[in-house]
Scaffold this active site. Sequence first.
Site, PDB file in Angstrom:
ATOM      1  N   ASP A  25       0.904  -1.048  -0.042  1.00  0.00           N
ATOM      2  CA  ASP A  25       0.190   0.075   0.059  1.00  0.00           C
ATOM      3  C   ASP A  25       0.914   1.134  -0.148  1.00  0.00           C
ATOM      4  O   ASP A  25       2.021   1.134   0.358  1.00  0.00           O
ATOM      5  CB  ASP A  25      -0.648   0.010   1.412  1.00  0.00           C
ATOM      6  CG  ASP A  25      -2.061  -0.623   1.147  1.00  0.00           C
ATOM      7  OD1 ASP A  25      -2.277  -0.501   0.078  1.00  0.00           O
ATOM      8  OD2 ASP A  25      -2.779  -0.437   2.192  1.00  0.00           O
ATOM      9  N   ASP A  47      -9.690  -5.316   1.181  1.00  0.00           N
ATOM     10  CA  ASP A  47      -8.305  -5.868   1.005  1.00  0.00           C
ATOM     11  C   ASP A  47      -8.140  -7.489   1.599  1.00  0.00           C
ATOM     12  O   ASP A  47      -7.532  -8.103   1.255  1.00  0.00           O
ATOM     13  CB  ASP A  47      -7.049  -5.203   1.771  1.00  0.00           C
ATOM     14  CG  ASP A  47      -7.047  -3.871   1.250  1.00  0.00           C
ATOM     15  OD1 ASP A  47      -7.325  -3.785   0.121  1.00  0.00           O
ATOM     16  OD2 ASP A  47      -6.513  -2.866   2.011  1.00  0.00           O
TER      17      ASP A  47
END
Lengths: 1050, 301
Positions: free
Chosen positions: A368, A710
């Site tokens: 990320d 996610d």
Amino acid sequence: MVEGEETNFPLNARDCLYLDWSHNNGHLCRPLQDDHEITIEELEMRYDTSIKKGLTSSFASQVLERDGPNALRPPKGTPEYVKFARQLAGGLQCLMWVAASICFIAFGIELARGNLASFDNLYLAITLISVVVVTGCFGYYQEFKSTNIIASFKNLVPQQALVIRDGQKNQINAIDLVVGDLVEIKGGDRVPADIRVIFAQGCKVDNSSLTGESEPQSKTPECTHENPLETRNIAFFSTTCLEGVANGIVINTGDRTIIGRIASLASGVGNEKTPIAIEIEHFVDIIASLAIAFGFTFFVVAMFIGYEFLEAMIFFMAIVVAYVPEGLLATVTVCLSLTAKRLARKNCVVKNLEAVETLGSTSVICSDKTGTLTQNRMTVAHLWFDNHVHAADTTEDQSGQSFDQSSETWRALARIAGLCNRAVFRPDQEGLPRLVVGDASETALLKFTELTIGNIMVYRDRFNKVVEVPFNSTNKFQLSVHELEDPMDLRYLLVMKGAPERILERCSTILIKGQELPLDEHLKESFLTAQMDLGGLGERVLGFCYVYLNEKEFPRGYKFDSDEMNFTTSDLCFAGLISMIDPPRATVPDAVMKCRTAGIRVVMVTGDHPITARAIAANVGIISEGSETVEDIAIRKRIPVEQVNKSDARACVINGGQLKDMSSEDLDEALRSHPEMVFARTSPQQKLIIVESCQRLGSIVAVTGDGVNDSPALKKADIGIAMGIAGSDAAKNAADMILLDDNFASIVTGVEQGRLIFDNLKKSIAYTLTKNIPELTPYLIYITVSVPLPLGCITILFIELATDIVISLAYEKAESDIMNLKPRNPRRDRLVNEALAAYSYFQIGAIQSFAGFTDYFTAMAQEGWYPLMCVGLRAHWENVHLQDMQDSYGQEWTFGQRLYQQYTCYTVFFVSIEICQISDVLIRKTRRLSVFQQGNKVLVSAIVFQLLLGNLLCYCPGMPNIFNFMPIRVQWWFVPVPYGILIFVYDEIRKLGVRRNPGSNTFVIVDNHPPPLPLVFLVAGCDLKHKEKVSAFFHESLFCFSRYFTSTPH
Amino acid sequence: MSANKEADGGWKTFVWNSEKREFLGRTGSSWFKILLFYLIFYGCLAGIFIGTIQALLLTLSSYTPTYQDRVAPPGLSHTPRSEKSEIAFNMNDKTTYEKYTKSMTSFLEKYDKDVQLDAGKFEDCPGKRKDLETDKTMRRACRFSRSLLGVCSGDADPTFGFKEGKPCLIVKLNRIVNYIPRVSLPSPTYPGGPPPGATCPGLQRPNLIPLHCTNKREGEEGLVGDIKYYGFDGGFPLQYYPYYGKLVHPQYLQPLVAIHFTNLTMKTDVRIECRVYGDNIDTSEKDRYQGRFDVKITISL
């Protein structure tokens, strides 16, 4: 361009309805009810509620009974007894159970024959079972402990919700909410259930935990979209209300909420087996089949020689016991849990022990951006005023250089930034960092001005705000009008900030060094250059301007109207530009560099803007200096993008929109051809696609993530890493590891530890394997040559359990090069390869066997049994009725005396293996460096402990009759020492070879990178390398053997 | 170890890869080299091993073992041997006790007067205990004639009393190199000694290690009946000790004691325990043949 920008891009995150879930097609996309589309009245009807008074308490409790509590059901865990049973039913354990049952059967048969003398088989069976159970308990305990770590993450403070029932406002626990409840949320609250908004005032909700979008979504009562996920009048469970207030009717609770459905979806994605689990399985398979093959061979041999069936079965069992490394699984568990503990101290909490090693074999990290690579706070990065770009300090601890603040322009700019700003520090806060209420860029400006000009709250009080126009997407600016601090000066000050081009439109002058100059073309050009430059850095640029309102036109008490804007908003004076970015964490560039040298590819996957993503990627080194994308090359060469040879471009930025149109082959190709990849504007679902693509290319993929969406990607990844601070519970549940500080650099630490553990495990296993040969050979010699048994089964178990685990505790520091190697290839670089096994078994193991037999024959000979006499002695030796058996000197031995002599032999063999294993552990602790180059205090204490344990077993009274250990003569401890020295010297010579011939694999036994196919024996090390040097074959052979004496085949 | 080759074309290819001319993943020359390496490796190891063992043998004396802590104190063994400490026979059925008598006959062959005639190898020993001599010369053995065993010598009765239900057992003290048992004198009732009033002819002799047999279980005195001891008054005379080892004392004859059970109860399991008494003779819980033995005799009609 302050907040409107996000709507310009397709928000893939929201297409949750049309997701590309490769596994569970469309579960989530089951249409929701039309609760958002119907009118309020219909809604009231549907849920028997009232938007004024809410539900009645009695009805609410009925509904609660019907629907259950409003909480996500934790994913169904495996029942505890199953977990325990699993620990008892592994491959090796099953083998042990078989061995134990053979013992029981043998005991039973002997008992039935009326032979009460021999309880050995019973003892052995009991010992075997207890070994299995004890190691099982150990493993179970480890698993239990790591589960507890996770449990401790769960928030123990119950969430509260403000609900209106019977017309009364009540604070109740959120889990008691039911559909139809009328709830109130305000800024800072977590949305307690899925809510149809019926009243909202400036309500903004952070949906990031659900969709991964980082921009706040505003919530209004109007239905804006037929898709319930797109519409603005539904707020979702577990999202956070950032500002404003809203009232709403609960329409879904518990697992029926959107987040509940996603959570249950995540549990549907299959858990991949960890590489270490595969390794160990592979290893256990080999060991088990070899054990059975060996056992069976000797069973047949024994039957052929003429042993009884029962005896042959016992031989079979004994060989299995000797060959199976019983302590291995415990060793592995100890190694892993020690590392897990070590990692926990470094802010990585490992949920699944095996994940520690997985991290070490990781070859791709999909990271990320926000929060992991960056600090997750907007920070002022650059300023442009006085026609110059100034860099601000973006370090986390304000340790960097600041710019020159003496200019008048700066003071004006700072005043605008401080005044035209709605963000405020939350009151009553102590310590840092202080929390701010406001959006990200205002927060950044607030903190920046606070740092540069002092207490901004006090400062604002001095400039009384008269009116303000908040930002909206049509204006793209924000302004406020203030009274001046000097009471004599009756002018009003108008300050304005916004999208730079919009601000510039309204300006006619510009402040340079405190002087107001007309804004000419030249200055405009340099303004545009500055704006482009800063924008190109991925920064969010804001323009600032001001004007003093004419006191005649706008006297004190003038009625400013924010809607009409009945005041001057043009011909303002431009003060400067301030650009902001979420800056990378200080430790990240180093960590990325480390990854690079460690052969790990870092792929950025972010929901952010491609330009920002690229800028940060370049900043932290994901895109290295000098790397170009296809577009860059096109621009440089001035050719169309299509004509660029794609393989020339090292870097590649792909955004979510492009990704949507790519087939999986295209994606694979892109990943293959560009080593430096950035995915921008991706949805968390696309993360899953990226992960799968990497895995197709044979990589071991680590994925970081924090949002609920996610979780499928986290599950799919070989190792999912959830963020401890920003991460949602669902992400933490799906992950294998949790980063407590959300810091990318911690992942690199983890990788290092993971590699270390693979090395250490390899060393431990090499050590463990070695002694299986000296445990096995006594039986083989016993069966074939019929000497009295040199080593008993119980003694073997003691070697396996007591000494192995102790040694495995000795943790080895990294040999310096650990992070300079490529990640291991899970298909090639096995935990146990042929070279390692051959070296352990046929070389070191063989030396140890000889040591054992030397000591055995010494003990026998010194007590009166010459070596040659021992051969063929078995039948008489084990005859219970023979009480006057003659030894080499004609002395007569009773059976009992012979038995104790046999126990003495067990003990000397045990001691020999111990002594040689000390030497073995010394050589195993490094694979390249000499032991003298790598000291280890823990190791020394482990060896001392092992020796003490050996002494205890030998000399503790009562041992002979319980565990078949006899007190042995001191000199028998020293008989194996020369062999120990031989092992040591032999291996040091091998290591010398490794260091002298770094390119050659001939000497490298315990290595991460053996040659691709271990087919060639000397070819790599000798034939090819020295062919040209050595002419005569004879000469060559001699040379090879002199080298090969210290090496191993591949 | 090369089990993971399936990916490269399966087991068959692994066993014999005709393309690369590889057998089990190695070419012929590779196999040759590896085998040669291990041949040399193990050759060296075996050399070291044999060398070490040879060196060990050099340190050993051919006359006395280095240590005797496992074999001493001596065991007490008897002929015929018992199976699981049991001697069971039918006195009227010769086949049931033939194996016992046969083993006794063959055991006693060495004790025939005729084989002990050679004065170069045998000598008569006076009734006096001897000290240990350290010179390594050949030793003559003391004569011990089976006739000393009286009715249990097998001369008159080749069935050793089994026929009449009055079996003999021949008992010897296991021999240990250079071991001389010591008599416990003068105390007649040392701890663990024979019970007072035991009828044991060997007791209280200065040159005799006494052997005493009795009922093993309490309250079974009546079952055992009268026991007669033959040999040197039912003990092991000290002049026969020490034994100097196989090399210098090849003809050595251990002194024997025959026990004659003259009045055993028939058709009952009779448990008897025999024990020798001496200062340096001990018994052990774990080894039931050290300094004693027990036997269960069952005679059926």
